[in-house]
Design a protein around this motif. Structure first.
Motif, PDB file in Angstrom:
ATOM      1  N   GLN A 242       0.858  -1.188   0.000  1.00  0.00           N
ATOM      2  CA  GLN A 242       0.000   0.000   0.000  1.00  0.00           C
ATOM      3  C   GLN A 242       0.890   1.233   0.000  1.00  0.00           C
ATOM      4  OE1 GLN A 242      -0.952   2.529   2.321  1.00  0.00           O
ATOM      5  NE2 GLN A 242      -2.654   3.193   1.066  1.00  0.00           N
ATOM      6  N   LEU A 243       0.573   2.219  -0.886  1.00  0.00           N
ATOM      7  CA  LEU A 243       1.482   3.344  -1.104  1.00  0.00           C
ATOM      8  C   LEU A 243       1.748   4.141   0.161  1.00  0.00           C
ATOM      9  CD1 LEU A 243       0.533   4.772  -4.610  1.00  0.00           C
ATOM     10  CD2 LEU A 243       2.712   3.838  -3.886  1.00  0.00           C
ATOM     11  N   GLY A 244       0.746   4.322   1.000  1.00  0.00           N
ATOM     12  CA  GLY A 244       0.953   5.097   2.220  1.00  0.00           C
ATOM     13  C   GLY A 244       1.965   4.443   3.140  1.00  0.00           C
ATOM     14  N   GLN A 245       1.800   3.129   3.398  1.00  0.00           N
ATOM     15  CA  GLN A 245       2.731   2.418   4.262  1.00  0.00           C
ATOM     16  C   GLN A 245       4.096   2.244   3.594  1.00  0.00           C
ATOM     17  OE1 GLN A 245       2.106   1.516   7.493  1.00  0.00           O
ATOM     18  NE2 GLN A 245       0.251   2.700   7.172  1.00  0.00           N
ATOM     19  N   LEU A 246       4.085   2.084   2.270  1.00  0.00           N
ATOM     20  CA  LEU A 246       5.357   1.969   1.558  1.00  0.00           C
ATOM     21  C   LEU A 246       6.152   3.270   1.653  1.00  0.00           C
ATOM     22  CD1 LEU A 246       7.097   0.137  -0.184  1.00  0.00           C
ATOM     23  CD2 LEU A 246       5.912   1.022  -2.200  1.00  0.00           C
ATOM     24  N   SER A 247       5.458   4.416   1.576  1.00  0.00           N
ATOM     25  CA  SER A 247       6.139   5.702   1.720  1.00  0.00           C
ATOM     26  C   SER A 247       6.725   5.855   3.117  1.00  0.00           C
ATOM     27  CB  SER A 247       5.162   6.848   1.427  1.00  0.00           C
ATOM     28  OG  SER A 247       4.652   6.757   0.123  1.00  0.00           O
ATOM     29  N   ARG A 248       5.981   5.453   4.135  1.00  0.00           N
ATOM     30  CA  ARG A 248       6.510   5.517   5.502  1.00  0.00           C
ATOM     31  C   ARG A 248       7.706   4.588   5.661  1.00  0.00           C
ATOM     32  NH1 ARG A 248       3.579   7.666   9.534  1.00  0.00           N
ATOM     33  NH2 ARG A 248       4.339   6.118  11.022  1.00  0.00           N
ATOM     34  N   LEU A 249       7.673   3.446   4.975  1.00  0.00           N
ATOM     35  CA  LEU A 249       8.782   2.507   5.055  1.00  0.00           C
ATOM     36  C   LEU A 249      10.049   3.086   4.435  1.00  0.00           C
ATOM     37  CD1 LEU A 249       9.839  -0.425   5.583  1.00  0.00           C
ATOM     38  CD2 LEU A 249       9.076  -0.938   3.243  1.00  0.00           C
ATOM     39  N   ILE A 250       9.926   3.715   3.262  1.00  0.00           N
ATOM     40  CA  ILE A 250      11.102   4.181   2.532  1.00  0.00           C
ATOM     41  C   ILE A 250      11.534   5.562   3.003  1.00  0.00           C
ATOM     42  CG2 ILE A 250      11.986   4.771   0.243  1.00  0.00           C
ATOM     43  CD1 ILE A 250      10.096   2.679  -0.906  1.00  0.00           C
ATOM     44  N   LEU A 251      10.564   6.493   3.162  1.00  0.00           N
ATOM     45  CA  LEU A 251      10.891   7.879   3.469  1.00  0.00           C
ATOM     46  C   LEU A 251      10.839   8.199   4.953  1.00  0.00           C
ATOM     47  CD1 LEU A 251       8.816   9.544   0.611  1.00  0.00           C
ATOM     48  CD2 LEU A 251      11.223   8.886   0.555  1.00  0.00           C
ATOM     49  N   GLY A 252      10.180   7.376   5.730  1.00  0.00           N
ATOM     50  CA  GLY A 252      10.027   7.665   7.148  1.00  0.00           C
ATOM     51  C   GLY A 252       8.838   8.533   7.461  1.00  0.00           C
TER      52      GLY A 252
END
Length: 860
Positions: A242-252
């Motif tokens: 999911q893009l939201g969780q993926l963004s938090r994973l990669i970008l913090g």
């Protein structure tokens, strides 16, 4: 031998085998408790160390017979190479090591499988770019040697429900793979397979692991003299992210994107140079703040060559369909220099760009449609600018005769190329007629200001109902846009454009009609706004706590809109207001109409209107502000306007009439001021009049009024209240009025000191008769050292006591159209006299004195 003897012999053999098998089974079941393998612990440790290529430590070893012979190892730690750190590369509480049965027949102990569960694995990359798995692969390749050597074969290695951590030197990174299943085995001599499955995680942010997706990896590695030359084939699959969780994973952090992402990668080559193919597919992409009518989907395929030691990407080529067209990205990303790339668009529909804008921003009508295509190529090459500057460097000076100094050559920027938009067309979205751009529009790079990046600029000519089309200049950057709009536009077309652009409070422009307006506007903003914004309004209406909010509009709109020969109609007014000229200023502290030159019948003036004050305390109401200015108002105009007389149609009288009727709409909430150089009421004039007012839904509150009357200062307050008939109430006072000017109203000649007065009055009705007949109130005045004499033309008989006095005080009662002084006191030295008088209000007020009576003297 007889057949009977053969059968007997076979029965004995079978019996021996059964007994032997039973004996082996008993040995397997009963033997382990009586067999001590502590003396084999060192051998098992050495065997594990040789299999893994690292020093191994373990607490204890137990023999296990079923389901297959092997060892159960407790508290296993595989030590790290000191070059990569001190923390163990692997730690597991329990490990099962299975034994190769056939190796026992050869008198050797070999492991066929090493299985760990809930282990912790550390993958480390040092400052030289090498991984801590390099020694393991060295050990693995050394096992593929000729027969007869003592090196045991590589066992099948597997880890389940484990955690794989990433480290950079001694620093542990927040990234990890949890619930991981990892397998590594030798499929053929000189060829190894690896399989991995796990969930990406990050330790320094809160993540929903169910939405980070599942990573799957299948790989094949073959032997080579050097690790960097080992042929590798990897297939990586990342699904259900999911893009939201993926963004938090990669970008913090979560930038606010939502949607489902699937990524695939195939790598062929070596650890030094690899050919990579990727495919990235996203569905349902949208912003978290709103759901667009159609979420964005895309499917991109990329190929490139990756060089590990140079950290470079070469021969990058990405291709993605976009509507009925395609977008191709090519470039180079060298590890030691700036990136260069080019983007080519082939018949990309403009509607695809509108879909992207709908994904980035809310507020676009669902029925808005875009037509046209974009084609062209844009290249980015920072090195080209330096080369071009060197190519145009001036030649050395020569002694030739002086010539005109050539113009300075502006260094080209890193962007080159152009994009051409053809057949641009917008329809729907509230547009009465489509917006069509007849000629192709070319977007080319323009020189950038200091500290800014280059932009693509283009100019459009848009017909808008004026004598000439609007000139629209647009600059596009990677971060946002800038646009200017100049030229005439018809008022209906201007309102349509304002709605299309998402300008707030367009309703304030609804009542305008007349000649086309002149626009001189500029706008800029980012493509991606903050998650919470407030709109930029042009019209009326109130807001609560606007300035106190931390949200800001990402778009900045500035400039002017100028009206000529227009008129404005409001539901609160009976007639249209004629506007000779009005200028709307946008930007800075908000939108302001200033000045507005208006007229309604004989009333002419200027106004300033600010739809909403820029500063407002939290929770407070912020009404619009209206400021009116007049040069001179005649007595009848002002009286008719304020009292609602119908003899002359004026701005205020029509407003009062509509306001007071049952069918009228309530007035909007407005604060304002009224200023006039002179307000003439019959024979008197109030100079420099200033009125502060609050316009309410059920009336008007005059918080203060003031001015110069009879060379004195008049001040007070008042209120108008809605009803079957409008009712009014006023309280005021007059300080230091000129006595001669006051008496001149009544055809009297007066001298002496100033007059001070104060009083209050209430009235109701529309006409002079209604207002005069309903008037009620009181008046008190004081006059020192005065004298009253009739004029030659006057017919008023003045009491003797008023011909010369030191002080005159009186209290009057207002009722009907008159003011009667039933009691007053005139001081003449030691004598005091009471004088009666009656004032009748009309176009020419009159005064009549009554009987005078002696009052008690001071001595008495």
């Amino acid at each position: 031998m007889t057949a009977e003897g053969d059968r007997s012999k076979r029965r004995r053999k079978r019996l021996v085998l059964v007994v032997a098998a039973f004996a082996v089974l008993l040995a397997l079941l009963l033997g382990p408790p009586y067999v001590s393998i502590s003396r084999y612990k060192s051998r098992i440790t050495q065997l594990m160390s040789a299999s893994l290529g690292r020093p191994v430590r373990l607490s204890s070893v137990e023999l296990r017979i079923l389901p297959r012979p092997g060892f159960v190892i407790t508290d296993l730690s595989v030590q790290e190479d000191p070059a990569y750190g001190a923390e163990p590369i692997l730690h597991a509480n329990t490990v099962v090591a299975s034994v190769r049965l056939f190796s026992l027949w050869r008198g050797r102990l070999e492991l066929s499988r090493i299985s760990v569960d809930e282990a912790s694995v550390n993958l480390v990359r040092n400052g030289e770019g090498r991984w801590n798995l390099d020694p393991f692969f060295h050990a693995a390749t050394s096992r593929n040697e000729p027969q007869g050597t003592a090196t045991p074969p590589l066992p099948y290695l597997e880890a389940t429900n484990s955690r794989i951590n990433l480290k950079k030197g001694i620093e542990k990174l927040p990234y990890s793979l949890v619930n991981a299943d990892l397998s590594f085995w030798q499929e053929n001599p000189g060829e190894w397979r690896v399989r991995l499955r796990g969930q990406p995680a990050r330790t320094d942010v809160s993540l929903d692991l169910a939405d980070t997706g599942i990573v799957r990896l299948e790989g094949r590695i073959r032997r080579a003299p050097e690790l960097s030359k080992m042929p590798i084939h990897l297939e990586l699959d990342w699904r259900e992210a999911q893009l939201g969780q993926l963004s938090r994973l990669i970008l913090g952090s979560d930038p606010g994107w939502r949607g489902n992402l699937t990524g695939k990668m195939q790598l062929d080559g070596t650890a030094e140079i690899a050919q990579v193919e990727t495919r990235l597919t996203a569905t349902g992409v949208h912003r978290a703040e709103f759901a667009p009518p159609e979420p964005l989907d895309f499917d991109a395929n990329c190929n490139f060559e990756y060089r590990y030691f140079e950290r470079s990407v070469e021969k990058l080529s990405c291709d993605s369909p976009l509507g009925d067209g395609r977008v191709t990205l090519t470039g180079e990303l060298p590890g030691d220099g700036p990136a260069k790339f080019s983007i080519e668009a082939r018949h990309v529909p403009v509607s695809a760009g509108l879909d992207v804008l709908r994904t980035l921003r809310s507020g676009f009508d669902s029925d808005l449609e875009a037509g046209g295509t974009v084609s062209g190529r844009i290249a980015y090459d920072p090195g080209a600018a330096t080369r071009d500057v060197a190519a145009v460097a001036p030649l050395p000076k020569t002694p030739k005769k002086r010539t005109a100094k050539p113009a300075a050559v502006e260094p080209p920027g890193p962007l080159t190329g152009s994009l051409v938009a053809e057949g641009l067309r917008l329809s729907g979205g509230g547009l009465g007629q489509p917006i069509q751009v007849a000629k192709p529009v070319t977007f080319q790079p323009v020189a950038a200001a200091a500290g800014q990046s280059q932009a693509l600029a283009g100019t459009l000519a848009i017909p808008a109902g004026g004598a000439s089309p609007l000139a629209v200049s647009v600059q596009l950057t990677a971060m946002g846009y800038e646009a200017t709009v100049r030229g005439p536009a018809s008022l209906p077309r201007m309102r349509e454009f304002a709605r299309l652009a998402g300008v707030a409070d367009v309703a304030a422009l609804e009542g305008l009609a007349g000649d086309p307006a002149m626009l001189d506007l500029s706008a800029q903003g980012p493509w991606l706004p903050p998650q919470s914004t407030v709109g930029l309004g042009l019209g009326g209406g109130s807001s609560k706590g606007a300035a106190a909010s931390s949200d800001t509009n990402p778009d900045q709109l500035a400039g002017t809109v100028t009206l000529h020969n227009a008129n404005w109609r409001s539901d609160a007014l009976a007639n249209r207001i004629q506007i000779a000229q009005a200028v709307l200023h946008l930007g800075g502290e908000g939108s302001v109409w200033d000045p507005i030159d208006f007229s309604d019948g004989a009333v002419k003036g200027t106004a300033r209107f600010q739809p909403a004050p820029p500063v407002c305390a939290t929770g407070q109401e912020c009404p619009p502000q209206l400021d009116l200015q007049f040069d001179e108002l005649s007595a009848t105009q002002l009286q008719a306007a304020l009292l609602g007389a119908k003899r002359e149609s004026t701005v205020i009288s029509d407003l009062i009439e509509r306001f007071s009727s049952f069918s009228a709409n309530a007035w909007p909430r407005i604060d304002g001021t009224l200023e006039a150089h002179s307000i003439r009421v019959g024979p008197i004039a109030i100079e420099n009049a200033v009125v502060s007012l609050h316009l309410l839904a059920d009336g008007v509150e005059l918080t203060s009024f003031g001015g110069h009357l009879f060379d004195g200062e008049v001040s007070g307050r008042g209120k108008l209240t809605k009803g079957d008939k409008p009712s009014y109430s006023f309280d005021g006072k007059l300080d230091k009025a000129n006595a001669a000017m006051v008496c001149r109203l009544f055809l009297l000649r007066c001298t002496g000191g100033p007059i001070d007065a104060d009083g209050s009055v209430t009235l109701s009705g529309f006409t002079d008769q209604d207002l005069g007949g309903s008037a009620a109130g009181s008046l008190h005045f004081e006059w020192s050292h005065g004298s009253v004499q009739p004029t030659a033309a006057g017919e008023v008989e003045v009491p003797k006591a008023l011909t010369q006095f030191s002080r005159w005080t009186a209290d009057a009662k207002i009722g009907g159209n008159t003011a009667e002084i039933a009691k007053s006191e005139v001081d003449q030295g030691l004598h005091k006299t009471s004088v009666e008088l009656t004032v009748t209000f009309a176009d020419q007020p009159s005064i009549r004195f009554g009987a005078q009576e002696p009052a008690r003297s001071a001595k008495q």
